[in-house]
Motif scaffolding. Structure first.
Motif, mmCIF file in Angstrom:
data_model
loop_
_atom_site.group_PDB
_atom_site.id
_atom_site.type_symbol
_atom_site.label_atom_id
_atom_site.label_comp_id
_atom_site.label_asym_id
_atom_site.label_seq_id
_atom_site.Cartn_x
_atom_site.Cartn_y
_atom_site.Cartn_z
ATOM 1 N N ALA A 210 87.919 34.353 76.091
ATOM 2 C CA ALA A 210 87.893 35.333 74.999
ATOM 3 C C ALA A 210 88.292 36.711 75.508
ATOM 4 C CB ALA A 210 86.506 35.363 74.358
ATOM 5 N N VAL A 211 87.736 37.109 76.655
ATOM 6 C CA VAL A 211 88.013 38.455 77.168
ATOM 7 C C VAL A 211 89.452 38.550 77.673
ATOM 8 C CG1 VAL A 211 87.335 40.254 78.810
ATOM 9 C CG2 VAL A 211 85.579 38.793 77.792
ATOM 10 N N PRO A 234 88.885 46.400 75.518
ATOM 11 C CA PRO A 234 89.606 47.648 75.819
ATOM 12 C C PRO A 234 90.844 47.464 76.694
ATOM 13 C CG PRO A 234 87.704 47.449 77.250
ATOM 14 C CD PRO A 234 87.720 46.226 76.394
ATOM 15 N N PHE A 235 91.482 46.283 76.640
ATOM 16 C CA PHE A 235 92.691 46.061 77.438
ATOM 17 C C PHE A 235 93.868 45.810 76.503
ATOM 18 C CE2 PHE A 235 89.165 43.677 79.683
ATOM 19 C CZ PHE A 235 88.773 44.762 80.453
ATOM 20 N N GLY A 236 94.999 46.490 76.781
ATOM 21 C CA GLY A 236 96.197 46.267 75.969
ATOM 22 C C GLY A 236 96.964 45.026 76.420
ATOM 23 N N TYR A 237 98.151 44.834 75.843
ATOM 24 C CA TYR A 237 99.029 43.733 76.228
ATOM 25 C C TYR A 237 100.332 44.323 76.729
ATOM 26 C CZ TYR A 237 95.818 40.842 73.451
ATOM 27 O OH TYR A 237 94.716 40.219 72.946
ATOM 28 N N PRO A 238 101.110 43.647 77.558
ATOM 29 C CA PRO A 238 100.843 42.324 78.130
ATOM 30 C C PRO A 238 99.713 42.352 79.155
ATOM 31 C CG PRO A 238 102.878 43.235 79.061
ATOM 32 C CD PRO A 238 102.421 44.175 78.002
ATOM 33 N N ARG A 239 99.043 41.215 79.277
ATOM 34 C CA ARG A 239 97.982 41.076 80.280
ATOM 35 C C ARG A 239 98.433 40.096 81.342
ATOM 36 N NH1 ARG A 239 92.785 40.487 76.183
ATOM 37 N NH2 ARG A 239 93.119 42.495 75.142
ATOM 38 N N PHE A 249 86.585 44.158 83.416
ATOM 39 C CA PHE A 249 86.595 42.801 82.884
ATOM 40 C C PHE A 249 85.251 42.125 83.177
ATOM 41 C CE2 PHE A 249 87.447 38.282 82.818
ATOM 42 C CZ PHE A 249 88.436 38.097 81.861
ATOM 43 N N GLY A 250 84.794 42.282 84.426
ATOM 44 C CA GLY A 250 83.531 41.674 84.838
ATOM 45 C C GLY A 250 82.346 42.182 84.034
ATOM 46 N N ALA A 251 82.343 43.498 83.768
ATOM 47 C CA ALA A 251 81.223 44.097 83.028
ATOM 48 C C ALA A 251 81.186 43.569 81.598
ATOM 49 C CB ALA A 251 81.359 45.618 83.038
ATOM 50 N N LEU A 252 82.362 43.481 80.984
ATOM 51 C CA LEU A 252 82.439 43.003 79.602
ATOM 52 C C LEU A 252 82.011 41.535 79.531
ATOM 53 C CD1 LEU A 252 83.228 44.015 76.845
ATOM 54 C CD2 LEU A 252 85.581 43.307 77.288
ATOM 55 N N ARG A 253 82.480 40.756 80.509
ATOM 56 C CA ARG A 253 82.141 39.335 80.566
ATOM 57 C C ARG A 253 80.626 39.158 80.667
ATOM 58 N NH1 ARG A 253 85.153 36.917 85.290
ATOM 59 N NH2 ARG A 253 83.726 38.322 86.343
ATOM 60 N N SER A 254 79.974 39.937 81.516
ATOM 61 C CA SER A 254 78.509 39.818 81.682
ATOM 62 C C SER A 254 77.801 40.153 80.378
ATOM 63 C CB SER A 254 77.981 40.766 82.742
ATOM 64 O OG SER A 254 78.671 40.595 83.925
ATOM 65 N N HIS A 255 78.241 41.232 79.737
ATOM 66 C CA HIS A 255 77.602 41.654 78.494
ATOM 67 C C HIS A 255 77.690 40.546 77.435
ATOM 68 C CE1 HIS A 255 76.468 43.963 75.010
ATOM 69 N NE2 HIS A 255 77.636 43.732 74.447
ATOM 70 N N ILE A 256 78.879 39.978 77.277
ATOM 71 C CA ILE A 256 79.070 38.959 76.230
ATOM 72 C C ILE A 256 78.346 37.668 76.610
ATOM 73 C CG2 ILE A 256 80.773 37.590 74.973
ATOM 74 C CD1 ILE A 256 82.686 40.011 75.440
#
Ligand SMILES: Nc1ncnc2c1ncn2[C@@H]1O[C@H](COP(=O)(O)OP(=O)(O)O)[C@@H](O)[C@H]1O
Ligand SMILES: [Mg+2]
Length: 276
Positions: A210-211, A234-239, A249-256
């Protein structure tokens, strides 16, 4: 980091307004979706994450035109959804291919329908392209039953991509794939979106997925499902793959993950018979 465009500047394509769904079952009515409101803007890539059995597929089935809400409204480009249509490519959780058609015929199927009709030479090109991209080039005339589960899933994905629908509705499309193939399919999806610009809803069990892929994550509660939290990624594309390693990325992943784990625990308790 690549900047994220302002979503509110884009037109609304899908809108859920106080939507509820109740099914009649042998044990009486079962409330599955409870007062859910959100919208999906043009070109957005939204993921839906929540415990098994909470009501994710039901929500997608409303957009696909297979289920009617019991309350509230769901609009597609401002209009009520009367049924399925060629503008929406659906990748089902399972059984997404026709067993009576070969690999190539499955991919060509949608391209022969009146709404998506293309000339025979173009159809050949599209089939060849997707068979190559999905690693199915040597299996053009094979029957789905002779393919592995992962190959069948890739065929289902190819079928949906081939008709270039404005909307992609994907229900755990990569769940049956091994890690390598899954990662290749994720990057291919990002590439398809980059070139064709679609509006996408993706149901997934994977927070990582998802992230990495999506621009907005809707975390759903246990059944009857409500919105737990909507997170703008909070990340644009292309990724690219390096994103997985970034601290943001890690912080968002932990939160979710934390949110999702809590809802899984609530949902799991619903299955434990209460002791007397
Ligand atoms: N047509 C239906 N009739 C009765 N119950 C249904 C129907 N469709 C789904 N359900 C029930 O609704 C709940 C949510 O299902 P679903 O949306 O498939 O969950 P998810 O995709 O989140 O795993 C489940 O308990 C399921 O058994
Ligand atoms: Mg489901």
């Amino acid at each position: 980091m690549i900047p994220v465009p302002d979503r509110t500047a884009r037109p609304t394509r899908i809108s859920f307004d106080h939507v509820s769904v109740e099914f009649a079952t042998a044990n009486g009515p079962l409330k599955v979706v409870d007062d859910v409101s959100y919208d999906v803007r043009d070109g957005e890539f939204v993921s839906i994450i929540g415990p098994s059995g909470c009501g994710k597929t039901t929500m997608m089935n409303i957009v696909a035109g297979f289920v009617q809400p019991s309350g509230g409204t769901v609009l597609l480009d401002g209009k009520p959804i009367a049924g399925p249509g060629p503008d929406r490519g659906v990748i089902f959780q399972e059984y997404g291919v026709f067993p009576w058609l070969t690999v190539k015929e499955n991919i060509a199927f949608g391209l022969k329908l009146r709404a998506n009709h293309v000339a025979a030479t173009e159809r050949e090109e599209i089939c060849a392209r997707y068979m190559r991209l999905m690693g199915l080039a040597d299996f053009a005339d094979a029957w789905p039953r002779t393919l592995s589960g992962g190959m069948r899933q890739r065929l289902a994905i190819a079928r949906a991509y081939a008709v270039r629908p404005a909307f992609l509705l994907m229900d755990e499309p990569f769940g049956a794939l091994d890690a390598q193939t899954r990662s290749a399919m994720q990057d291919l999806l990002l590439e398809v979106l980059q070139t064709e610009g679609k509006t996408v809803m993706l149901i997934t069990h994977s927070v990582e997925e998802a992230v990495y892929l999506t621009s907005r994550i809707i975390v759903m509660t246990a059944r009857p499902t409500r919105i737990r939290e909507i997170i703008d990624v909070p990340f644009g594309y292309p990724r690219d793959e390096r994103l997985h390693e970034s601290p943001e990325f890690g912080a968002l992943r932990s939160h979710i993950r934390e949110l999702v784990m809590r809802e899984y625990a609530v949902q799991a308790r619903q299955f434990i018979p209460s002791s007397t």
